[in-house]
Scaffold this motif. Structure first.
Motif, PDB file in Angstrom:
ATOM      1  N   PRO A 144      79.379  95.993  84.061  1.00 17.98           N
ATOM      2  CA  PRO A 144      78.483  96.742  84.953  1.00 17.98           C
ATOM      3  C   PRO A 144      79.265  97.508  86.017  1.00 17.98           C
ATOM      4  O   PRO A 144      80.231  97.007  86.585  1.00 17.98           O
ATOM      5  N   VAL A 145      78.842  98.732  86.290  1.00 19.68           N
ATOM      6  CA  VAL A 145      79.488  99.590  87.276  1.00 19.68           C
ATOM      7  C   VAL A 145      78.402 100.388  87.989  1.00 19.68           C
ATOM      8  O   VAL A 145      77.386 100.745  87.381  1.00 19.68           O
ATOM      9  N   PRO A 146      78.527 100.660  89.284  1.00 25.31           N
ATOM     10  CA  PRO A 146      77.530 101.513  89.947  1.00 25.31           C
ATOM     11  C   PRO A 146      77.453 102.884  89.277  1.00 25.31           C
ATOM     12  O   PRO A 146      78.465 103.405  88.769  1.00 25.31           O
ATOM     13  N   PHE A 280      85.257  93.525  92.172  1.00 25.75           N
ATOM     14  CA  PHE A 280      83.819  93.525  91.919  1.00 25.75           C
ATOM     15  C   PHE A 280      83.072  93.301  93.237  1.00 25.75           C
ATOM     16  O   PHE A 280      83.610  92.740  94.183  1.00 25.75           O
ATOM     17  N   ASP A 283      75.706  93.170  93.636  1.00 21.91           N
ATOM     18  CA  ASP A 283      74.595  94.061  93.944  1.00 21.91           C
ATOM     19  C   ASP A 283      73.404  93.193  94.353  1.00 21.91           C
ATOM     20  O   ASP A 283      72.834  92.470  93.513  1.00 21.91           O
ATOM     21  N   ARG A 288      73.791  90.978  90.284  1.00 21.63           N
ATOM     22  CA  ARG A 288      74.916  91.154  89.358  1.00 21.63           C
ATOM     23  C   ARG A 288      76.152  91.652  90.106  1.00 21.63           C
ATOM     24  O   ARG A 288      76.045  92.406  91.076  1.00 21.63           O
ATOM     25  N   ARG A 290      79.220  94.082  90.114  1.00 19.92           N
ATOM     26  CA  ARG A 290      79.551  95.371  89.503  1.00 19.92           C
ATOM     27  C   ARG A 290      80.988  95.759  89.835  1.00 19.92           C
ATOM     28  O   ARG A 290      81.497  95.465  90.921  1.00 19.92           O
TER      29      ARG A 290
END
Length: 403
Positions: A144-146, A280, A283, A288, A290
């Motif tokens: 997961p990444v913004p 990381f 969020d 999660r 990210r």
């Protein structure tokens, strides 16, 4: 047998487990590496572009030398570095900072005549440190990444960011820590901020900013060329500077299996080997973690990893010399502080925001270590005090406050 005092460029030294040359002696991670390598039985030669650097004053360094600034005078730097490697008959060369590492890898064939360079090709490092490439790689690896967008040449940043939720952050494609970042709360302010960042760092990215208050977790990994994990360590940031997101000034070891697994997937997908640092942040909207960035180098938090039992510098050196190394375990709850100037600046910044951190005045406890001193290495504290001069007067050292 007691070794003679060999502090100074050009002096010969008796043999130990091996000789390692460490660059970037102003960095606290260089000081940590020098101490850890010495503890592991290696003789360490350390260099920097100023004599007033903590690692050059360390009693754990067997010799020191001063070189021209790598960014400003790369060829002159390489000539001095090559001479030091040759004269001291070094076994391994460890550049500690990205800019130095890239200059060194650009002259790989020339320098590997004198010492091993346990780092991947320069092209891989440049791809991994580009945050635009990293966002796509993270999606491919299922990390997961913004949400992140780039602005095409001549394009409108407001239009490019139309699908993003505000606030956002405008970040250089290549930077470390919080250096060069700008935060934007409203769409009407985006064009001006993006233009100002673009003027200094062409083609910056626009990324959704995660809500404030989420825990920051970091994973450092050492992978061999087959992708086998030879070292792994995770920690969380208890305090950082800048307080809006930057270098960890107070950190604590922890086990983070999910984030560690995600970091391994990401680095394997990139074809990475060597030591890298993956960051990381949680969020708070969905809980999660990210991905924020990957630093393809030793981390500023190296001292905490070493104090917890995972000495990445020694592991990498031993592996490069043909020794069999396995990922060591480590305890949770070990803490390290970068007191001066990092945690002091963080304390003052939070004080201006109306927050008084009483734990700033905590100096003891079996779990707590300090980046600035320890191991009976008080000469390094003198070096750190003298380093205030170049830290204030030279641009390349002022940037260390953001890492």
């Amino acid at each position: 047998m007691t070794l003679p005092d060999t502090r100074g460029y050009g002096e010969e030294m008796g043999a130990a487990r091996g000789r390692v040359l460490v660059t970037d002696g102003m960095q606290r991670k260089a000081l940590a590496a020098v101490r850890g390598l010495h503890r592991a039985g290696f003789e360490v030669i350390v260099g920097e572009s100023t004599r007033f650097a903590p690692a050059l004053f360390s009693r754990r360094a067997h010799a020191w030398f001063v070189y021209p600034p790598p960014r400003e005078s790369p060829e002159a730097f390489l000539r001095v570095l090559e001479g030091a490697l040759r004269r001291h008959r070094c076994d391994v060369l460890l550049p500690m900072e990205e800019e130095t590492l890239l200059v060194v890898l650009g002259a790989r064939e020339r320098l590997e005549r004198w010492a091993r360079l346990p780092f991947p090709d320069r092209s891989l490092i440049e791809r991994l440190r580009d945050k635009g490439n990293l966002a796509g790689l993270a999606l491919f690896a299922g990390v997961p990444v913004p949400r992140t967008v780039s602005v095409p040449a001549g394009g409108d940043p407001v239009q490019a960011a139309a699908a993003l939720r505000f606030p956002v952050v405008v970040k250089p494609r290549v930077s470390t820590g919080a250096y060069g970042l700008r935060y934007v709360d409203r769409p009407e302010n985006l064009a001006g901020v993006w233009a100002s960042v673009h003027a200094r760092f062409p083609g910056p990215l626009i990324q959704e900013r995660l809500p404030a208050g989420g825990e920051a977790r970091c994973v450092t990994l050492f992978l061999d060329p087959e992708g086998v994990v030879r070292g792994a360590f995770a920690h969380r940031r208890l305090r950082e500077y800048p307080v809006t997101g930057g270098a960890g000034t107070w950190r604590e070891s922890l086990h983070a299996p999910a984030e560690t697994a995600a970091a391994v997937r990401l680095l394997r997908a990139a074809g990475w080997w060597g030591v890298a640092h993956v960051e990381f942040k949680r969020d708070l909207r969905d809980g999660r973690f990210r991905l924020l960035e990957v630093n393809p180098r030793f981390a500023g938090s190296l001292h905490l990893a070493i104090e917890s039992g995972v000495d990445f510098a020694s592991l990498l050196v031993r592996w490069s010399l043909g020794e069999a190394v396995e990922a060591p375990g480590y305890p949770e709850g070990i803490q390290a502080r970068w007191l001066l100037p990092g945690d002091l600046l963080a304390f003052l910044a939070r004080l201006r925001q109306g927050r008084f951190d009483l734990d700033f005045f905590r100096w003891g406890g079996w779990r707590l270590r300090f980046d600035d001193w320890g191991d009976g290495d008080w000469f390094a504290v003198v070096g750190a005090a003298l380093a205030a001069g170049p830290m204030v007067t030279r641009h390349e050292f002022r940037r260390l406050l953001w890492r």
